[in-house]
Design a protein around this motif. Structure first.
Motif, PDB file in Angstrom:
ATOM      1  N   LEU B 199       0.848  -1.209   0.000  1.00  0.00           N
ATOM      2  CA  LEU B 199       0.000   0.000   0.000  1.00  0.00           C
ATOM      3  C   LEU B 199       0.884   1.260   0.000  1.00  0.00           C
ATOM      4  CD1 LEU B 199      -2.793  -1.023   2.550  1.00  0.00           C
ATOM      5  CD2 LEU B 199      -3.044  -0.778   0.064  1.00  0.00           C
ATOM      6  N   SER B 200       2.074   1.139   0.592  1.00  0.00           N
ATOM      7  CA  SER B 200       2.989   2.291   0.591  1.00  0.00           C
ATOM      8  C   SER B 200       3.671   2.451  -0.758  1.00  0.00           C
ATOM      9  CB  SER B 200       4.054   2.115   1.687  1.00  0.00           C
ATOM     10  OG  SER B 200       5.083   1.247   1.261  1.00  0.00           O
ATOM     11  N   LYS B 201       3.901   1.321  -1.410  1.00  0.00           N
ATOM     12  CA  LYS B 201       4.719   1.336  -2.623  1.00  0.00           C
ATOM     13  C   LYS B 201       3.914   1.706  -3.862  1.00  0.00           C
ATOM     14  CE  LYS B 201       8.305  -1.383  -4.859  1.00  0.00           C
ATOM     15  NZ  LYS B 201       8.931  -2.684  -4.982  1.00  0.00           N
ATOM     16  N   TYR B 202       2.669   1.220  -3.940  1.00  0.00           N
ATOM     17  CA  TYR B 202       1.849   1.430  -5.135  1.00  0.00           C
ATOM     18  C   TYR B 202       0.627   2.282  -4.802  1.00  0.00           C
ATOM     19  CZ  TYR B 202       4.721  -2.426  -6.763  1.00  0.00           C
ATOM     20  OH  TYR B 202       5.784  -3.235  -7.080  1.00  0.00           O
ATOM     21  N   LEU B 203       0.065   2.872  -5.852  1.00  0.00           N
ATOM     22  CA  LEU B 203      -1.141   3.683  -5.647  1.00  0.00           C
ATOM     23  C   LEU B 203      -2.381   3.037  -6.246  1.00  0.00           C
ATOM     24  CD1 LEU B 203       0.132   7.353  -5.965  1.00  0.00           C
ATOM     25  CD2 LEU B 203      -1.091   6.352  -4.035  1.00  0.00           C
ATOM     26  N   VAL B 204      -2.263   1.790  -6.730  1.00  0.00           N
ATOM     27  CA  VAL B 204      -3.424   1.126  -7.341  1.00  0.00           C
ATOM     28  C   VAL B 204      -4.566   0.974  -6.331  1.00  0.00           C
ATOM     29  CG1 VAL B 204      -2.145  -0.186  -9.069  1.00  0.00           C
ATOM     30  CG2 VAL B 204      -2.474  -1.152  -6.767  1.00  0.00           C
ATOM     31  N   VAL B 205      -5.781   0.900  -6.886  1.00  0.00           N
ATOM     32  CA  VAL B 205      -6.974   0.691  -6.061  1.00  0.00           C
ATOM     33  C   VAL B 205      -6.877  -0.678  -5.382  1.00  0.00           C
ATOM     34  CG1 VAL B 205      -9.485   0.361  -6.149  1.00  0.00           C
ATOM     35  CG2 VAL B 205      -8.379   2.135  -7.568  1.00  0.00           C
ATOM     36  N   SER B 206      -7.274  -0.754  -4.111  1.00  0.00           N
ATOM     37  CA  SER B 206      -7.275  -2.028  -3.400  1.00  0.00           C
ATOM     38  C   SER B 206      -8.278  -1.958  -2.266  1.00  0.00           C
ATOM     39  CB  SER B 206      -5.878  -2.321  -2.831  1.00  0.00           C
ATOM     40  OG  SER B 206      -5.960  -3.341  -1.858  1.00  0.00           O
ATOM     41  N   LYS B 207      -8.956  -3.094  -1.988  1.00  0.00           N
ATOM     42  CA  LYS B 207      -9.882  -3.113  -0.863  1.00  0.00           C
ATOM     43  C   LYS B 207      -9.164  -2.849   0.456  1.00  0.00           C
ATOM     44  CE  LYS B 207     -11.536  -7.064   0.714  1.00  0.00           C
ATOM     45  NZ  LYS B 207     -12.123  -8.407   0.788  1.00  0.00           N
ATOM     46  N   PHE B 208      -7.835  -3.097   0.472  1.00  0.00           N
ATOM     47  CA  PHE B 208      -7.093  -2.959   1.726  1.00  0.00           C
ATOM     48  C   PHE B 208      -6.834  -1.512   2.125  1.00  0.00           C
ATOM     49  CE2 PHE B 208      -6.031  -7.264   0.238  1.00  0.00           C
ATOM     50  CZ  PHE B 208      -6.664  -7.937   1.261  1.00  0.00           C
ATOM     51  N   ARG B 209      -7.148  -0.576   1.203  1.00  0.00           N
ATOM     52  CA  ARG B 209      -7.027   0.830   1.595  1.00  0.00           C
ATOM     53  C   ARG B 209      -8.107   1.200   2.638  1.00  0.00           C
ATOM     54  NH1 ARG B 209      -2.774   2.564  -0.986  1.00  0.00           N
ATOM     55  NH2 ARG B 209      -2.409   1.732  -3.063  1.00  0.00           N
ATOM     56  N   GLY B 210      -9.136   0.360   2.737  1.00  0.00           N
ATOM     57  CA  GLY B 210     -10.207   0.640   3.691  1.00  0.00           C
ATOM     58  C   GLY B 210     -10.189  -0.253   4.925  1.00  0.00           C
ATOM     59  N   ILE B 211      -9.127  -1.047   5.087  1.00  0.00           N
ATOM     60  CA  ILE B 211      -9.067  -1.987   6.218  1.00  0.00           C
ATOM     61  C   ILE B 211      -7.807  -1.711   7.040  1.00  0.00           C
ATOM     62  CG2 ILE B 211      -8.948  -4.438   6.873  1.00  0.00           C
ATOM     63  CD1 ILE B 211     -10.305  -5.104   4.208  1.00  0.00           C
ATOM     64  N   SER B 212      -7.957  -1.619   8.365  1.00  0.00           N
ATOM     65  CA  SER B 212      -6.791  -1.337   9.205  1.00  0.00           C
ATOM     66  C   SER B 212      -5.953  -2.589   9.388  1.00  0.00           C
ATOM     67  CB  SER B 212      -7.246  -0.837  10.578  1.00  0.00           C
ATOM     68  OG  SER B 212      -7.739  -1.937  11.337  1.00  0.00           O
ATOM     69  N   TYR B 213      -4.708  -2.414   9.774  1.00  0.00           N
ATOM     70  CA  TYR B 213      -3.790  -3.531  10.032  1.00  0.00           C
ATOM     71  C   TYR B 213      -4.412  -4.515  11.016  1.00  0.00           C
ATOM     72  CZ  TYR B 213       0.463  -5.999  11.491  1.00  0.00           C
ATOM     73  OH  TYR B 213       1.391  -6.965  11.779  1.00  0.00           O
ATOM     74  N   ASN B 214      -4.985  -3.992  12.083  1.00  0.00           N
ATOM     75  CA  ASN B 214      -5.557  -4.873  13.104  1.00  0.00           C
ATOM     76  C   ASN B 214      -6.750  -5.685  12.605  1.00  0.00           C
ATOM     77  OD1 ASN B 214      -3.722  -4.328  15.079  1.00  0.00           O
ATOM     78  ND2 ASN B 214      -4.935  -2.693  16.040  1.00  0.00           N
ATOM     79  N   ASP B 215      -7.463  -5.142  11.613  1.00  0.00           N
ATOM     80  CA  ASP B 215      -8.643  -5.854  11.106  1.00  0.00           C
ATOM     81  C   ASP B 215      -8.321  -6.800   9.949  1.00  0.00           C
ATOM     82  OD1 ASP B 215     -10.300  -4.716  12.961  1.00  0.00           O
ATOM     83  OD2 ASP B 215     -10.849  -3.007  11.677  1.00  0.00           O
ATOM     84  N   LEU B 216      -7.057  -6.892   9.619  1.00  0.00           N
ATOM     85  CA  LEU B 216      -6.650  -7.670   8.454  1.00  0.00           C
ATOM     86  C   LEU B 216      -6.458  -9.146   8.833  1.00  0.00           C
ATOM     87  CD1 LEU B 216      -5.875  -6.783   5.589  1.00  0.00           C
ATOM     88  CD2 LEU B 216      -3.525  -6.498   6.383  1.00  0.00           C
ATOM     89  N   HIS B 217      -7.040 -10.067   8.025  1.00  0.00           N
ATOM     90  CA  HIS B 217      -6.869 -11.493   8.295  1.00  0.00           C
ATOM     91  C   HIS B 217      -6.393 -12.218   7.042  1.00  0.00           C
ATOM     92  CE1 HIS B 217      -8.602 -11.053  12.228  1.00  0.00           C
ATOM     93  NE2 HIS B 217      -9.581 -10.344  11.692  1.00  0.00           N
ATOM     94  N   GLY B 218      -5.626 -13.279   7.250  1.00  0.00           N
ATOM     95  CA  GLY B 218      -5.053 -14.042   6.146  1.00  0.00           C
ATOM     96  C   GLY B 218      -6.073 -14.446   5.097  1.00  0.00           C
TER      97      GLY B 218
END
Lengths: 319, 319
Positions: B199-218
């Motif tokens: 997310l830091s390296k690229y600017l492409v659209v991703s669902k992960f732009r709306g999810i916090s680190y803590n809410d992220l699951h494998g």
């Protein structure tokens, strides 16, 4: 007296000696490997030199077998495979062909693994069940003993640690074309390359500004460090740091009680050993700190490789 | 029927089961490790749960012993040492204290080493003498089998490969504070960190732009990759590349016939396995190419850790 023929096949010299069960080499000789580009001629030479050694020894001996240490040797197949510093190319069935000439028990092994077996039977590894021998010559070799046994690998190529990538994508190429490979840094050749690197990095005065890469020798670098040459001292520090990083990583693998170091680079004494010890203890994972020794081999450097090769046979005789 | 109590001590759950000599787990249960911050309470709980399992099983059984897999366990000392994700700190003499409650043969081992023993006795390692089990959970664990034996290390801490430095001086910190440590990249946590990096390296659209680190699951990352999320796909590729580099390096150590992979990350299937296979064969040293298999564990993920722990006892019973 019972003896074993120990043979160390190197790119430059082939060393042969007769070794007793205590690891004492009673007589030894060598010839130049490259003078025998034809494999059959080479093996005939080994046979004749071995016979001469037995004749020249002043005692009557019984030959129990013949152990061979060689680069890229597969203990399981009895071959030498694509060794970059030997003249014979491809897969060389050396054991099979030598057996046609000498009908005695015979084993071959990677030279660093043979060195480890030598340490286990005759040297500093006698009382240890877990240790790693590091041979620092033209290249970087490793022989691993764990659970009291030498680790062979699936088809006999365990311990090729000189080609572990230390840098992820941006490092020196080894002789085998591995980018960032450890032996491109930690070996006699690696040290020479590091002198070049330091000459590129710094502008301080150094005797090495007047010496070409081809004319550079390990002992000159040690001497220069003694004399206060900053480039030589920094090259040793850099080499020791890379090596410490590698040994700290290796520790996480089999958790050896000790690394036993042998070969040319260890002759540089404190210039390599002091920074190595210090970086190593810095890099070591907490759980290993204070538990892993860095030892210099106590075996005679002139016969260690021959005795290691002979250990391949003595190991079976003793067990 | 003869059975062994298998116990898998994890930071979150403690799993206990009864395992027969074929590696079949007949009954199992778990409780939350953190609910027992006092070690004596915890061991009382293990005792009572074990007794319940025996009572609840519909057959009469003889208990041959108890095997335990745990993070940072020393097989030689019978302790758990400074495990970062367990509540009990320092050196915990777990075997000694559990023996006061259950007077049966008992062994403890690092969880990944126990998993390797489980594969050796009951799983894909049955016919192999040289293999390495990689456990990909919250962290990265490894159990090494060479010459047909599990490698313990000098005092029982072999295989801590999650803390091998992959980057020389400029990498992520692991939970143990190792900079560049492998498990900071290759583990469930590592994958989450890599999503942040992408997310830091690229600017492409991703669902992960709306999810916090803590809410992220494998499993969300796998699902996103399926749906074409570029960030998720690049994170898998990056993880596989790091892992391939590590496994290629590890191969040079003991030359395993196979790596057997187990744990959460393997559930991501082709997203991790396909790039892993491809990078691995690219990085492998010539002498190893085509000889090292990457296998997914065939053991049931729900009971593999319990069976691995039980294997500690079954290994002695069978030999």
């Amino acid at each position: 007296m019972n003896v074993v023929i120990g043979i160390d096949i190197g790119g430059t010299k082939t060393k042969i000696g007769l070794v007793d069960e205590k690891g004492k080499c009673h007589i030894k000789t060598f010839f130049r490997t490259r003078e025998f580009p034809d494999l059959d001629d080479y093996l005939d030479k080994i046979k004749s030199v071995s016979d001469e050694l037995v004749e020249n020894l002043d005692k009557k001996v019984t030959i129990l077998g013949c152990g061979i240490g060689a680069p890229n040797a597969s203990s399981k197949k009895g071959t030498i495979e694509n060794a970059s510093n030997l003249v014979w190319k491809g897969s060389v069935p050396i054991l099979e062909k030598l057996k046609e000439r000498m009908n005695i028990p015979m084993r071959i092994m990677n030279d660093a693994s043979a060195a480890a077996l030598g340490e286990m039977l005759f040297g500093g590894g006698k009382k240890m069940t877990d240790f790693i021998v590091i041979t620092l010559g033209t290249g970087f070799g490793a022989g691993i003993v764990a659970n009291g046994q030498l680790i062979d690998g699936y088809d006999g190529f365990a311990g090729e640690l000189g080609h572990v990538d230390m840098t992820i994508g941006d490092g020196r190429l080894t002789g085998l074309g591995v980018r960032g490979g450890l032996e491109a840094y930690v070996s006699a050749t690696g040290l020479k390359r590091t002198i070049m690197y330091m000459l590129s990095k710094y502008l301080v005065v150094s005797k090495f500004r007047g010496i070409s890469y081809n004319d550079l020798h390990g002992e000159d670098i040690t001497k220069a460090a003694e004399e206060g040459d900053i480039i030589a001292q920094r090259a040793f520090d850099y080499t020791a740091k890379m090596m410490a990083q590698a040994l700290a990583n290796f520790t996480a693998f089999t958790q050896p009680e000790a690394f036993i170091l042998m070969g040319g680079l260890t002759n540089s004494g404190k210039w390599i050993m002091e920074p190595l010890e210090s970086y190593f203890n810095e890099y070591l994972l907490e759980v290993y700190k204070g538990k892993v020794k860095l030892l210099e081999s106590s075996m005679d450097g002139k016969t260690a490789a021959i005795c290691g090769a002979a250990a391949l046979i003595w190991e079976n005789e003793k067990s």
